[in-house]
Design a protein around this motif. Sequence first.
Motif, PDB file in Angstrom:
ATOM      1  N   PRO A  52      16.715  -1.244  23.170  1.00  0.00           N
ATOM      2  CA  PRO A  52      17.468  -1.757  24.321  1.00  0.00           C
ATOM      3  C   PRO A  52      17.693  -3.266  24.273  1.00  0.00           C
ATOM      4  CG  PRO A  52      15.215  -1.287  24.939  1.00  0.00           C
ATOM      5  CD  PRO A  52      15.325  -0.952  23.495  1.00  0.00           C
TER       6      PRO A  52
ATOM      7  N   GLU B 236      24.121  -9.508  27.670  1.00  0.00           N
ATOM      8  CA  GLU B 236      23.476 -10.683  28.251  1.00  0.00           C
ATOM      9  C   GLU B 236      22.428 -11.169  27.259  1.00  0.00           C
ATOM     10  OE1 GLU B 236      23.528  -9.120  32.907  1.00  0.00           O
ATOM     11  OE2 GLU B 236      21.660  -9.212  31.784  1.00  0.00           O
TER      12      GLU B 236
ATOM     13  N   ARG C  13      20.960  -8.013  25.212  1.00  0.00           N
ATOM     14  CA  ARG C  13      20.731  -6.727  25.851  1.00  0.00           C
ATOM     15  C   ARG C  13      21.975  -6.342  26.640  1.00  0.00           C
ATOM     16  NH1 ARG C  13      16.517  -9.124  30.399  1.00  0.00           N
ATOM     17  NH2 ARG C  13      18.139 -10.220  31.560  1.00  0.00           N
ATOM     18  N   ILE C  14      22.030  -5.077  27.068  1.00  0.00           N
ATOM     19  CA  ILE C  14      23.218  -4.592  27.769  1.00  0.00           C
ATOM     20  C   ILE C  14      23.368  -5.312  29.108  1.00  0.00           C
ATOM     21  CG2 ILE C  14      24.332  -2.560  28.759  1.00  0.00           C
ATOM     22  CD1 ILE C  14      24.132  -2.357  25.801  1.00  0.00           C
ATOM     23  N   GLY C  15      24.573  -5.746  29.396  1.00  0.00           N
ATOM     24  CA  GLY C  15      24.829  -6.522  30.607  1.00  0.00           C
ATOM     25  C   GLY C  15      25.207  -5.655  31.795  1.00  0.00           C
ATOM     26  N   LEU C  16      25.191  -6.291  32.939  1.00  0.00           N
ATOM     27  CA  LEU C  16      25.503  -5.599  34.192  1.00  0.00           C
ATOM     28  C   LEU C  16      26.914  -5.037  34.210  1.00  0.00           C
ATOM     29  CD1 LEU C  16      24.116  -7.644  37.162  1.00  0.00           C
ATOM     30  CD2 LEU C  16      23.564  -5.318  36.468  1.00  0.00           C
TER      31      LEU C  16
ATOM     32  N   TRP D   9      27.069  -1.752  32.820  1.00  0.00           N
ATOM     33  CA  TRP D   9      26.440  -0.788  33.713  1.00  0.00           C
ATOM     34  C   TRP D   9      27.421  -0.383  34.807  1.00  0.00           C
ATOM     35  CZ3 TRP D   9      24.848  -1.810  38.922  1.00  0.00           C
ATOM     36  CH2 TRP D   9      24.116  -0.775  39.511  1.00  0.00           C
TER      37      TRP D   9
ATOM     38  N   PRO E 240      18.912  -3.395  31.354  1.00  0.00           N
ATOM     39  CA  PRO E 240      17.613  -3.606  31.987  1.00  0.00           C
ATOM     40  C   PRO E 240      17.760  -4.006  33.445  1.00  0.00           C
ATOM     41  CG  PRO E 240      17.747  -4.801  29.899  1.00  0.00           C
ATOM     42  CD  PRO E 240      19.127  -4.330  30.228  1.00  0.00           C
ATOM     43  N   ARG E 241      18.776  -4.806  33.755  1.00  0.00           N
ATOM     44  CA  ARG E 241      18.947  -5.273  35.122  1.00  0.00           C
ATOM     45  C   ARG E 241      19.747  -4.284  35.957  1.00  0.00           C
ATOM     46  NH1 ARG E 241      20.624 -10.785  36.518  1.00  0.00           N
ATOM     47  NH2 ARG E 241      22.571 -10.342  35.424  1.00  0.00           N
ATOM     48  N   GLY E 242      20.236  -3.223  35.331  1.00  0.00           N
ATOM     49  CA  GLY E 242      20.985  -2.216  36.067  1.00  0.00           C
ATOM     50  C   GLY E 242      20.110  -0.996  36.265  1.00  0.00           C
TER      51      GLY E 242
ATOM     52  N   ARG F  92      16.712  -0.322  38.546  1.00  0.00           N
ATOM     53  CA  ARG F  92      16.939   0.670  39.584  1.00  0.00           C
ATOM     54  C   ARG F  92      15.884   1.773  39.522  1.00  0.00           C
ATOM     55  NH1 ARG F  92      19.254   5.396  39.724  1.00  0.00           N
ATOM     56  NH2 ARG F  92      20.092   6.138  41.706  1.00  0.00           N
TER      57      ARG F  92
ATOM     58  N   VAL G 187      20.768  -8.012  42.174  1.00  0.00           N
ATOM     59  CA  VAL G 187      20.495  -9.087  41.218  1.00  0.00           C
ATOM     60  C   VAL G 187      21.651 -10.085  41.276  1.00  0.00           C
ATOM     61  CG1 VAL G 187      19.210  -7.568  39.667  1.00  0.00           C
ATOM     62  CG2 VAL G 187      21.656  -7.905  39.326  1.00  0.00           C
TER      63      VAL G 187
ATOM     64  N   GLU H 183      24.516 -12.234  39.297  1.00  0.00           N
ATOM     65  CA  GLU H 183      25.243 -12.474  38.061  1.00  0.00           C
ATOM     66  C   GLU H 183      26.204 -13.617  38.311  1.00  0.00           C
ATOM     67  OE1 GLU H 183      26.704  -9.975  34.422  1.00  0.00           O
ATOM     68  OE2 GLU H 183      28.078  -9.616  36.057  1.00  0.00           O
TER      69      GLU H 183
ATOM     70  N   ARG I 163       6.718 -13.338  34.314  1.00  0.00           N
ATOM     71  CA  ARG I 163       6.497 -14.770  34.178  1.00  0.00           C
ATOM     72  C   ARG I 163       6.746 -15.514  35.489  1.00  0.00           C
ATOM     73  NH1 ARG I 163      10.223 -14.515  31.387  1.00  0.00           N
ATOM     74  NH2 ARG I 163      11.031 -16.624  31.592  1.00  0.00           N
TER      75      ARG I 163
END
Lengths: 258, 258
Positions: free
Chosen positions: A30, A62, A70-73, A76, B83-85, B89, B111, B113, B215
């Motif tokens: 991922p 992103e 990594r895969i961006g929003l 998604w 990851p952020r989607g 979730r 989030v 963007e 972090r």
Amino acid sequence: MAGRGRPTGPTGPVLTRGLALLGAFGPARPAMTLSQLARHAGMPLSTAHRLLGELVEWGALERDDTGSYRIGLRLWELGALAPRGQGLRERALPFLEDLSQITRENVQLAVREGTEVVFVERIGGSGAVPVLTRVGGRFALTATGVGLVLLAHAPTEVQEDVLGGRIERFTERTVTDADELRRMLADVRVNGFSISDRQVTMDALSVGAPIQDERGQVVAAVSLVVRHGTASPHTLTPLVRTSARAITRALAEGYRAG
Amino acid sequence: MAGRGRPTGPTGPVLTRGLALLGAFGPARPAMTLSQLARHAGMPLSTAHRLLGELVEWGALERDDTGSYRIGLRLWELGALAPRGQGLRERALPFLEDLSQITRENVQLAVREGTEVVFVERIGGSGAVPVLTRVGGRFALTATGVGLVLLAHAPTEVQEDVLGGRIERFTERTVTDADELRRMLADVRVNGFSISDRQVTMDALSVGAPIQDERGQVVAAVSLVVRHGTASPHTLTPLVRTSARAITRALAEGYRAG
DNA sequence: CAAACCCTTCCATTTTCCGGAAGGCCTGTT
DNA sequence: AACAGGCCTTCCGGAAAATGGAAGGGTTTG
């Protein structure tokens, strides 16, 4: 400055190469660094760097704080617009949950892409038999309950492509004979349901039924996966078929509404 | 044969043009014809046709039986890796459901963007106050509860970008003064929560709290949206903060686990 | 049956892309 | 402190891929 302006070999369409970078991502990977991506997509570092820059700029990818991609929003958001992905999943989910509640067994929802099954949703009964599949995962069309349904209603061309090729074996009971499969598929079309008895694992049996769009085309399939020996297919079949028809009806509502 | 080989004007990177075609899709336009796509992406038909061919070939798009293009399964699979989607979730969902059960109010997860909020999940209490937002939707950072949290913990550069630009007004109570917003953001950082009182609609109040990564970086925000006047912020704040911390903890588990 | 759409294919010109090399930045080693 | 190995980033002239009007075919509409 000897490195510049030297002849470059044939490469291929840029868009395709960019997509190859996206295709390097998967459940197992991922997030990747530039070098990893370049390696997986099979292109020089500097080329990958340039293309990744465009993908990040647009929001498809992103970079995290370590510099990994990594895969961006944005991707998604786009993915959520897939009618056969999220769209189907959302409409079918209530019915799948009902089926899961009533039976306490694994419920699966899948569509066909090319010569593979893609699982769109899976609800696992807590004490239910473990299954090999995963949401977003792919599998052979010839073994699972959903696969047999989707193959039975696939275009002849796809069927012959699958039956003519190598048919993967998973257990000693996996049907790998093309003619026997052809008979099974004919049964599926006549009966309106499929049964995969220990064809994927030796402890699982699954019963699948077709979901249609408003024009009667089979666009997806539901299945129940139970431990072999615990329940008779005869008791499961009506449940799965009823669920499939309910989802078919719900899809038709959607078409009328919007 | 006069049409061929004529000078072509400057265009731009191909990959970017291909992405522009994908970007033409949206909740309002989940399926489009070739001509519609060419129009929205601002390119000649023949160019769009060629690029769309590559996108379909790869599986990013699919064509339905009428020939219209729509988002393909492959893109749905990819999007699920964000990851952020989807990742965020899935990890946060149980906690959001708890919060929703306990309060019977709207729960939101979002989030940042760039200079916008992107809503990743929204659970609507049945009798709860209607909200303007949608999963996958975007909104200004300056008005909502989640937005204020995310803006308060954004890099200075982003904050100045937002505060220096035009600040959109939604109601008579929307705060559009940069200095007042700066004070509010400072409060958010000190208090660990945000309050948006009728800044988006005149009947809604929302309370937001930050979710951090391992972090300590703020990566997301949760909020409760209630009808203005029905509940005191003082009773909501501890609930939202507790939920946010629980999600923060769940994310940390995830990092350790892999 | 013509007009108005839509989609698909063609190909000579030109634009964008290509990618080795060089240089920067770390981290870990001698 | 100098070095080696690992990453990432930038450069630019030659070469390959991209471009897009026009033409042709299909379908729906008036």
